[in-house]
Design a protein around this motif. Structure first.
Motif, PDB file in Angstrom:
ATOM      1  N   SER A  74       0.817  -1.217   0.000  1.00  0.00           N
ATOM      2  CA  SER A  74       0.000   0.000   0.000  1.00  0.00           C
ATOM      3  C   SER A  74       0.848   1.264   0.000  1.00  0.00           C
ATOM      4  O   SER A  74       0.355   2.344  -0.293  1.00  0.00           O
ATOM      5  CB  SER A  74      -0.920   0.012   1.225  1.00  0.00           C
ATOM      6  N   GLY A  75       2.134   1.124   0.362  1.00  0.00           N
ATOM      7  CA  GLY A  75       3.020   2.275   0.401  1.00  0.00           C
ATOM      8  C   GLY A  75       2.809   3.159   1.611  1.00  0.00           C
ATOM      9  O   GLY A  75       3.318   4.282   1.667  1.00  0.00           O
ATOM     10  N   ARG A  76       2.069   2.654   2.611  1.00  0.00           N
ATOM     11  CA  ARG A  76       1.822   3.462   3.798  1.00  0.00           C
ATOM     12  C   ARG A  76       1.757   2.579   5.047  1.00  0.00           C
ATOM     13  O   ARG A  76       1.655   1.356   4.958  1.00  0.00           O
ATOM     14  CB  ARG A  76       0.531   4.262   3.656  1.00  0.00           C
ATOM     15  N   PHE A  77       1.772   3.244   6.170  1.00  0.00           N
ATOM     16  CA  PHE A  77       1.644   2.563   7.458  1.00  0.00           C
ATOM     17  C   PHE A  77       0.227   2.019   7.586  1.00  0.00           C
ATOM     18  O   PHE A  77      -0.745   2.720   7.313  1.00  0.00           O
ATOM     19  CB  PHE A  77       1.928   3.560   8.582  1.00  0.00           C
ATOM     20  N   GLU A  78       0.104   0.757   7.994  1.00  0.00           N
ATOM     21  CA  GLU A  78      -1.204   0.116   8.133  1.00  0.00           C
ATOM     22  C   GLU A  78      -1.528  -0.097   9.606  1.00  0.00           C
ATOM     23  O   GLU A  78      -0.745  -0.710  10.343  1.00  0.00           O
ATOM     24  CB  GLU A  78      -1.227  -1.233   7.402  1.00  0.00           C
ATOM     25  N   ASP A  79      -2.656   0.421  10.033  1.00  0.00           N
ATOM     26  CA  ASP A  79      -3.114   0.275  11.416  1.00  0.00           C
ATOM     27  C   ASP A  79      -4.549  -0.209  11.354  1.00  0.00           C
ATOM     28  O   ASP A  79      -5.473   0.564  11.169  1.00  0.00           O
ATOM     29  CB  ASP A  79      -3.018   1.617  12.137  1.00  0.00           C
ATOM     30  N   ARG A  80      -4.738  -1.527  11.477  1.00  0.00           N
ATOM     31  CA  ARG A  80      -6.071  -2.118  11.340  1.00  0.00           C
ATOM     32  C   ARG A  80      -6.077  -3.480  12.017  1.00  0.00           C
ATOM     33  O   ARG A  80      -5.044  -4.012  12.380  1.00  0.00           O
ATOM     34  CB  ARG A  80      -6.451  -2.252   9.864  1.00  0.00           C
ATOM     35  N   TRP A  81      -7.270  -4.052  12.176  1.00  0.00           N
ATOM     36  CA  TRP A  81      -7.421  -5.397  12.727  1.00  0.00           C
ATOM     37  C   TRP A  81      -7.554  -6.388  11.582  1.00  0.00           C
ATOM     38  O   TRP A  81      -8.173  -6.076  10.553  1.00  0.00           O
ATOM     39  CB  TRP A  81      -8.639  -5.470  13.646  1.00  0.00           C
ATOM     40  N   VAL A  82      -6.965  -7.573  11.764  1.00  0.00           N
ATOM     41  CA  VAL A  82      -6.976  -8.581  10.701  1.00  0.00           C
ATOM     42  C   VAL A  82      -7.366  -9.947  11.262  1.00  0.00           C
ATOM     43  O   VAL A  82      -7.129 -10.254  12.432  1.00  0.00           O
ATOM     44  CB  VAL A  82      -5.592  -8.698  10.030  1.00  0.00           C
ATOM     45  N   TRP A  83      -7.976 -10.769  10.392  1.00  0.00           N
ATOM     46  CA  TRP A  83      -8.284 -12.153  10.736  1.00  0.00           C
ATOM     47  C   TRP A  83      -7.114 -13.032  10.340  1.00  0.00           C
ATOM     48  O   TRP A  83      -6.479 -12.814   9.303  1.00  0.00           O
ATOM     49  CB  TRP A  83      -9.554 -12.613  10.026  1.00  0.00           C
ATOM     50  N   LEU A  84      -6.841 -14.027  11.182  1.00  0.00           N
ATOM     51  CA  LEU A  84      -5.683 -14.886  10.977  1.00  0.00           C
ATOM     52  C   LEU A  84      -6.073 -16.354  11.097  1.00  0.00           C
ATOM     53  O   LEU A  84      -6.805 -16.745  12.012  1.00  0.00           O
ATOM     54  CB  LEU A  84      -4.602 -14.587  12.024  1.00  0.00           C
TER      55      LEU A  84
END
Length: 273
Positions: free
Chosen positions: A134-144
Motif C-alpha cells: 500500500s506504500g503506507r503505514f497500516e493500522d487495522r485489525w486482521v483475521w488470521l
C-alpha cells in the motif's frame, strides 16, 4: 517458581509495557531490560526462560526495519566477559527456551537469521519483511488462520485469531522458491491473513494488509520455540481492546493472552517441572 520473561526495550522499542503487562496477566514474571544492560553484563539471558522482542521502531528503521539493531546484536560483546551476545542468544535457544518477536521484533528475528532456522541452523538470512504494498503505514485489525500442523509452541490449540496490525514494513518475502517450499513442507508457516467471509488465506487488500507472499503473517523455527509474527497479540489483552467490544461479546479465549499463556504453560511443563 514462575516462568521468567525478559522483555527487551531501548533504541526505539515502544511496546514493552503492554508486553510485560500481558505476560504478568498469564502468570509469568516479566522484567523489562534495556539492551545495554545485556551488553554491559548487568543482566544475563541465562536467568530467563522466555525472551521477548516487542514491537516498535528499532533505530528509527534506518537501513531497513531492525537492520541496524540486528547488526548491533550480532556483533556486540558482553563487557564483563568478552563473550558475544549472539552466542548467549544461541545458547538460550539450545537450552530449550522460548523466543517471541512481535512486529519490529519479528523483523529483528528474520534479520538476525533466527527465523526460519531450518534444521537448527541459525544466522543465515533467508526471508525478510519489507515495505507494505500500500506504500503506507497500516493500522487495522486482521483475521488470521492458525496452522494446526505447525510445531509452534505459542499457538497450540488455536485455530482462528483476530489481532491488530500496525506497521509500515510487514510484507513477508522469501529469498527464493526453495525457501518458500521448505516453509510449507515443514509446517513452519504459523499464521496467514484470511478473508473474513471465506476464511481462506488471501492476498487481497486490506485483509492482507501488506501483500505478504502466501498471506504469511507469522512463522516459527523448526523446533516451534522461536515465533515471529507481525500482528500484536499484546495489544489485545482485555475485551475492551476489541474494536467492537460494546456491540459484540468477546470471549477471553479470543484475546491475545492465549499466545502468552501457551508459552507460560510450555515453560512450566518442560523447564520448571
Amino acid at each position: 517458581m514462575k516462568p521468567r520473561a525478559l522483555v527487551l526495550f531501548g533504541y526505539g522499542i515502544n511496546c514493552e509495557l503492554e508486553t510485560a503487562h500481558t505476560l504478568a496477566l498469564v502468570g509469568a514474571e516479566p522484567e523489562i531490560v534495556h539492551l545495554s544492560e545485556l551488553i554491559y553484563g548487568e543482566k544475563s539471558l541465562r536467568d530467563y526462560h522466555l525472551l521477548c522482542f516487542p514491537g516498535g521502531f528499532l533505530d528509527g528503521d534506518h537501513l531497513g526495519a531492525a537492520q541496524a539493531a540486528a547488526h548491533r546484536l550480532r556483533h556486540a560483546r558482553i563487557r564483563t566477559s568478552g563473550e558475544r551476545l549472539m552466542d548467549h542468544i544461541l545458547e538460550f535457544i539450545q537450552a530449550g527456551k522460548l523466543i517471541i518477536g512481535i512486529c519490529n521484533g519479528f523483523q529483528l528475528l528474520v534479520k538476525l537469521g533466527l527465523l526460519p532456522g531450518f534444521d537448527g541452523h541459525y544466522g543465515e538470512r533467508l526471508v525478510s519483511l519489507t515495505y507494505n504494498d500500500s506504500g503506507r503505514f497500516e493500522d487495522r485489525w486482521v483475521w488470521l488462520k492458525v496452522n494446526q500442523e505447525s510445531p509452534c509452541v505459542f499457538t497450540r490449540g488455536l485455530k482462528k485469531l483476530y489481532f491488530p496490525v500496525r506497521h509500515g514494513e510487514g510484507k513477508f518475502m522469501v529469498q527464493n522458491e526453495e525457501v518458500l517450499n521448505k516453509l510449507v513442507a515443514r509446517q513452519q508457516i504459523v499464521l496467514q491473513y484470511i478473508h473474513p467471509r471465506t476464511g481462506k488465506p488471501t492476498e487481497e487488500y486490506p485483509y492482507n494488509p501488506n501483500g505478504s507472499v502466501m498471506a504469511i503473517a507469522g512463522i516459527c523455527d523448526a523446533t516451534g520455540r522461536i515465533f515471529g509474527l507481525m500482528p500484536h497479540p499484546e495489544a489485545f489483552n482485555h475485551t475492551t481492546n476489541h474494536p467492537r467490544w460494546t456491540r459484540e461479546e468477546v470471549s477471553e479465549d479470543e484475546l491475545g493472552l492465549v499466545i502468552f499463556r501457551n508459552a507460560v504453560e510450555y515453560i512450566q511443563e518442560t523447564l520448571l517441572s
